[in-house]
Design a protein around this motif. Structure first.
Motif, PDB file in Angstrom:
ATOM      1  N   VAL A 290     -36.281  -6.005   8.156  1.00 15.48           N
ATOM      2  CA  VAL A 290     -34.920  -6.464   7.842  1.00 15.48           C
ATOM      3  C   VAL A 290     -34.582  -7.709   8.667  1.00 15.48           C
ATOM      4  O   VAL A 290     -33.959  -8.643   8.158  1.00 15.48           O
ATOM      5  CB  VAL A 290     -33.889  -5.335   8.065  1.00 15.48           C
ATOM      6  N   GLN A 291     -34.990  -7.735   9.930  1.00 11.72           N
ATOM      7  CA  GLN A 291     -34.733  -8.913  10.772  1.00 11.72           C
ATOM      8  C   GLN A 291     -35.458 -10.143  10.246  1.00 11.72           C
ATOM      9  O   GLN A 291     -34.922 -11.242  10.271  1.00 11.72           O
ATOM     10  CB  GLN A 291     -35.151  -8.649  12.224  1.00 11.72           C
ATOM     11  N   LYS A 292     -36.669  -9.946   9.767  1.00  8.47           N
ATOM     12  CA  LYS A 292     -37.457 -11.066   9.244  1.00  8.47           C
ATOM     13  C   LYS A 292     -36.976 -11.510   7.864  1.00  8.47           C
ATOM     14  O   LYS A 292     -37.241 -12.627   7.444  1.00  8.47           O
ATOM     15  CB  LYS A 292     -38.940 -10.689   9.164  1.00  8.47           C
ATOM     16  N   GLN A 293     -36.318 -10.599   7.160  1.00  4.56           N
ATOM     17  CA  GLN A 293     -35.869 -10.866   5.795  1.00  4.56           C
ATOM     18  C   GLN A 293     -34.395 -10.466   5.676  1.00  4.56           C
ATOM     19  O   GLN A 293     -34.073  -9.433   5.102  1.00  4.56           O
ATOM     20  CB  GLN A 293     -36.739 -10.059   4.820  1.00  4.56           C
ATOM     21  N   PRO A 294     -33.468 -11.277   6.218  1.00  8.61           N
ATOM     22  CA  PRO A 294     -32.043 -10.925   6.226  1.00  8.61           C
ATOM     23  C   PRO A 294     -31.453 -10.687   4.834  1.00  8.61           C
ATOM     24  O   PRO A 294     -30.500  -9.922   4.681  1.00  8.61           O
ATOM     25  CB  PRO A 294     -31.368 -12.123   6.894  1.00  8.61           C
ATOM     26  N   SER A 295     -32.039 -11.295   3.819  1.00  7.54           N
ATOM     27  CA  SER A 295     -31.528 -11.073   2.459  1.00  7.54           C
ATOM     28  C   SER A 295     -31.695  -9.616   2.037  1.00  7.54           C
ATOM     29  O   SER A 295     -30.962  -9.125   1.181  1.00  7.54           O
ATOM     30  CB  SER A 295     -32.235 -11.995   1.464  1.00  7.54           C
ATOM     31  N   LEU A 296     -32.636  -8.920   2.649  1.00  9.34           N
ATOM     32  CA  LEU A 296     -32.841  -7.504   2.348  1.00  9.34           C
ATOM     33  C   LEU A 296     -31.613  -6.683   2.771  1.00  9.34           C
ATOM     34  O   LEU A 296     -31.140  -5.839   2.016  1.00  9.34           O
ATOM     35  CB  LEU A 296     -34.103  -6.976   3.028  1.00  9.34           C
ATOM     36  N   LYS A 297     -31.103  -6.951   3.969  1.00  7.82           N
ATOM     37  CA  LYS A 297     -29.910  -6.227   4.420  1.00  7.82           C
ATOM     38  C   LYS A 297     -28.733  -6.535   3.497  1.00  7.82           C
ATOM     39  O   LYS A 297     -27.965  -5.643   3.147  1.00  7.82           O
ATOM     40  CB  LYS A 297     -29.550  -6.572   5.864  1.00  7.82           C
ATOM     41  N   ASP A 298     -28.596  -7.789   3.081  1.00  4.04           N
ATOM     42  CA  ASP A 298     -27.528  -8.153   2.142  1.00  4.04           C
ATOM     43  C   ASP A 298     -27.667  -7.367   0.845  1.00  4.04           C
ATOM     44  O   ASP A 298     -26.686  -6.856   0.307  1.00  4.04           O
ATOM     45  CB  ASP A 298     -27.562  -9.657   1.835  1.00  4.04           C
ATOM     46  N   LYS A 299     -28.893  -7.262   0.365  1.00  6.32           N
ATOM     47  CA  LYS A 299     -29.151  -6.524  -0.874  1.00  6.32           C
ATOM     48  C   LYS A 299     -28.794  -5.043  -0.714  1.00  6.32           C
ATOM     49  O   LYS A 299     -28.201  -4.433  -1.609  1.00  6.32           O
ATOM     50  CB  LYS A 299     -30.618  -6.685  -1.277  1.00  6.32           C
ATOM     51  N   VAL A 300     -29.141  -4.465   0.423  1.00 12.32           N
ATOM     52  CA  VAL A 300     -28.812  -3.064   0.702  1.00 12.32           C
ATOM     53  C   VAL A 300     -27.295  -2.879   0.714  1.00 12.32           C
ATOM     54  O   VAL A 300     -26.762  -1.959   0.102  1.00 12.32           O
ATOM     55  CB  VAL A 300     -29.427  -2.604   2.046  1.00 12.32           C
ATOM     56  N   MET A 301     -26.601  -3.769   1.376  1.00  9.58           N
ATOM     57  CA  MET A 301     -25.148  -3.641   1.500  1.00  9.58           C
ATOM     58  C   MET A 301     -24.457  -3.812   0.147  1.00  9.58           C
ATOM     59  O   MET A 301     -23.479  -3.118  -0.133  1.00  9.58           O
ATOM     60  CB  MET A 301     -24.629  -4.597   2.554  1.00  9.58           C
ATOM     61  N   ILE A 302     -24.987  -4.679  -0.680  1.00  6.33           N
ATOM     62  CA  ILE A 302     -24.429  -4.825  -2.034  1.00  6.33           C
ATOM     63  C   ILE A 302     -24.704  -3.574  -2.854  1.00  6.33           C
ATOM     64  O   ILE A 302     -23.837  -3.077  -3.572  1.00  6.33           O
ATOM     65  CB  ILE A 302     -25.005  -6.093  -2.722  1.00  6.33           C
ATOM     66  N   PHE A 303     -25.913  -3.035  -2.724  1.00  2.00           N
ATOM     67  CA  PHE A 303     -26.279  -1.829  -3.468  1.00  2.00           C
ATOM     68  C   PHE A 303     -25.355  -0.656  -3.123  1.00  2.00           C
ATOM     69  O   PHE A 303     -25.004   0.139  -3.987  1.00  2.00           O
ATOM     70  CB  PHE A 303     -27.742  -1.461  -3.169  1.00  2.00           C
ATOM     71  N   TYR A 304     -24.956  -0.560  -1.856  1.00  2.00           N
ATOM     72  CA  TYR A 304     -24.099   0.537  -1.397  1.00  2.00           C
ATOM     73  C   TYR A 304     -22.622   0.142  -1.331  1.00  2.00           C
ATOM     74  O   TYR A 304     -21.848   0.748  -0.586  1.00  2.00           O
ATOM     75  CB  TYR A 304     -24.577   1.052  -0.040  1.00  2.00           C
ATOM     76  N   LYS A 305     -22.243  -0.815  -2.123  1.00  2.00           N
ATOM     77  CA  LYS A 305     -20.871  -1.329  -2.109  1.00  2.00           C
ATOM     78  C   LYS A 305     -19.835  -0.215  -2.283  1.00  2.00           C
ATOM     79  O   LYS A 305     -18.826  -0.165  -1.575  1.00  2.00           O
ATOM     80  CB  LYS A 305     -20.707  -2.374  -3.213  1.00  2.00           C
ATOM     81  N   GLN A 306     -20.074   0.711  -3.197  1.00  2.00           N
ATOM     82  CA  GLN A 306     -19.124   1.802  -3.446  1.00  2.00           C
ATOM     83  C   GLN A 306     -19.026   2.737  -2.230  1.00  2.00           C
ATOM     84  O   GLN A 306     -17.940   3.204  -1.894  1.00  2.00           O
ATOM     85  CB  GLN A 306     -19.515   2.590  -4.695  1.00  2.00           C
ATOM     86  N   ASP A 307     -20.121   2.976  -1.562  1.00  2.00           N
ATOM     87  CA  ASP A 307     -20.088   3.793  -0.342  1.00  2.00           C
ATOM     88  C   ASP A 307     -19.259   3.098   0.739  1.00  2.00           C
ATOM     89  O   ASP A 307     -18.471   3.734   1.448  1.00  2.00           O
ATOM     90  CB  ASP A 307     -21.496   4.054   0.190  1.00  2.00           C
ATOM     91  N   TYR A 308     -19.445   1.785   0.874  1.00  2.00           N
ATOM     92  CA  TYR A 308     -18.651   1.043   1.861  1.00  2.00           C
ATOM     93  C   TYR A 308     -17.168   1.063   1.507  1.00  2.00           C
ATOM     94  O   TYR A 308     -16.328   1.115   2.392  1.00  2.00           O
ATOM     95  CB  TYR A 308     -19.172  -0.395   2.017  1.00  2.00           C
ATOM     96  N   LYS A 309     -16.852   1.070   0.212  1.00  2.00           N
ATOM     97  CA  LYS A 309     -15.444   1.157  -0.199  1.00  2.00           C
ATOM     98  C   LYS A 309     -14.837   2.496   0.221  1.00  2.00           C
ATOM     99  O   LYS A 309     -13.700   2.555   0.665  1.00  2.00           O
ATOM    100  CB  LYS A 309     -15.305   0.977  -1.709  1.00  2.00           C
ATOM    101  N   ILE A 310     -15.596   3.563   0.072  1.00  2.00           N
ATOM    102  CA  ILE A 310     -15.114   4.890   0.501  1.00  2.00           C
ATOM    103  C   ILE A 310     -14.836   4.859   1.998  1.00  2.00           C
ATOM    104  O   ILE A 310     -13.784   5.309   2.454  1.00  2.00           O
ATOM    105  CB  ILE A 310     -16.139   5.991   0.144  1.00  2.00           C
ATOM    106  N   ILE A 311     -15.764   4.306   2.765  1.00  2.00           N
ATOM    107  CA  ILE A 311     -15.581   4.228   4.225  1.00  2.00           C
ATOM    108  C   ILE A 311     -14.361   3.377   4.550  1.00  2.00           C
ATOM    109  O   ILE A 311     -13.536   3.756   5.381  1.00  2.00           O
ATOM    110  CB  ILE A 311     -16.856   3.685   4.898  1.00  2.00           C
ATOM    111  N   GLU A 312     -14.231   2.264   3.878  1.00  2.00           N
ATOM    112  CA  GLU A 312     -13.088   1.372   4.113  1.00  2.00           C
ATOM    113  C   GLU A 312     -11.763   2.077   3.798  1.00  2.00           C
ATOM    114  O   GLU A 312     -10.796   1.956   4.541  1.00  2.00           O
ATOM    115  CB  GLU A 312     -13.246   0.139   3.228  1.00  2.00           C
ATOM    116  N   ASN A 313     -11.753   2.857   2.730  1.00  2.00           N
ATOM    117  CA  ASN A 313     -10.520   3.555   2.329  1.00  2.00           C
ATOM    118  C   ASN A 313     -10.197   4.760   3.200  1.00  2.00           C
ATOM    119  O   ASN A 313      -9.030   5.088   3.399  1.00  2.00           O
ATOM    120  CB  ASN A 313     -10.604   3.997   0.868  1.00  2.00           C
ATOM    121  N   TYR A 314     -11.221   5.437   3.713  1.00  2.00           N
ATOM    122  CA  TYR A 314     -10.973   6.668   4.454  1.00  2.00           C
ATOM    123  C   TYR A 314     -11.178   6.532   5.959  1.00  2.00           C
ATOM    124  O   TYR A 314     -10.741   7.386   6.711  1.00  2.00           O
ATOM    125  CB  TYR A 314     -11.848   7.804   3.892  1.00  2.00           C
TER     126      TYR A 314
END
Length: 183
Positions: free
Chosen positions: A152-176
């Motif tokens: 992930v450190q060598k390929q930062p776009s991978l972390k971005d892709k993971v975070m986009i993939f889990y966007k709905q999970d992050y929304k739940i965390i943000e809301n709760y």
């Protein structure tokens, strides 16, 4: 199930810990094999985890199991890492919420304090679990996690892709959990 309350188990969110802990209690009020879809639930309890941390743990679990069965090389996993979702351990958490989670749901952060809160409000066991399963207890899993984090450190776009993939999970965390400041 405890009476008419339900704990929603999500893989890589202490589900094995909770099930094993419940079995150790021999409490007749706990039905660990119950499916919350099969009874009228008063309140749902859901342990929720930072999606990126869960993904690292989930990919580690996936690789660990695949390697035990088929002796797969880490390179083979890295060749497919852009898939993001490999099995139930890496599926988005919201996919396990087969009910209207905006009502009668208590989201609990998956950390030591969250497990203590869950015990106090839901399980009500006299003792907290003595053995906590952590990947750090298995050298192979520690090595896999380290290699994943290096990738992930060598390929930062991978972390971005993971975070986009889990966007709905992050929304739940943000809301709760707006106070915990997760991305």
């Amino acid at each position: 199930r405890i009476y008419n309350d339900a704990l929603v188990n999500i893989p890589k969110n202490a589900s094995t810990l909770i099930v094993n802990w419940s079995h150790e209690q021999n409490d007749p009020n706990i039905i660990s094999e119950a499916n919350y879809l099969d009874f009228e639930v008063d309140k749902y309890y859901v342990l929720i985890r930072d999606p990126f941390d869960r993904w690292i743990s989930g990919v580690t679990e996936y690789y660990y199991r695949q390697n035990k069965q088929n002796k797969v090389e880490i390179k083979d996993l890295f060749d497919r890492i852009d898939m993001i979702e490999f099995d139930e351990h890496t599926a988005p958490q919201y996919q396990f919420l087969n009910f209207d989670y905006t009502k009668n749901t208590v989201f609990v952060p998956m950390n030591k304090e969250g497990i203590h809160y869950l015990n106090k409000k839901f399980l009500k066991y006299l003792h907290h679990p003595e053995k906590v399963w952590e990947s750090a207890l298995v050298d192979t899993k520690v090595r896999i996690q380290r290699l994943l984090l290096e990738k992930v450190q060598k390929q930062p776009s991978l972390k971005d892709k993971v975070m986009i993939f889990y966007k709905q999970d992050y929304k739940i965390i943000e809301n709760y959990f707006p106070h915990i400041g997760l991305p």
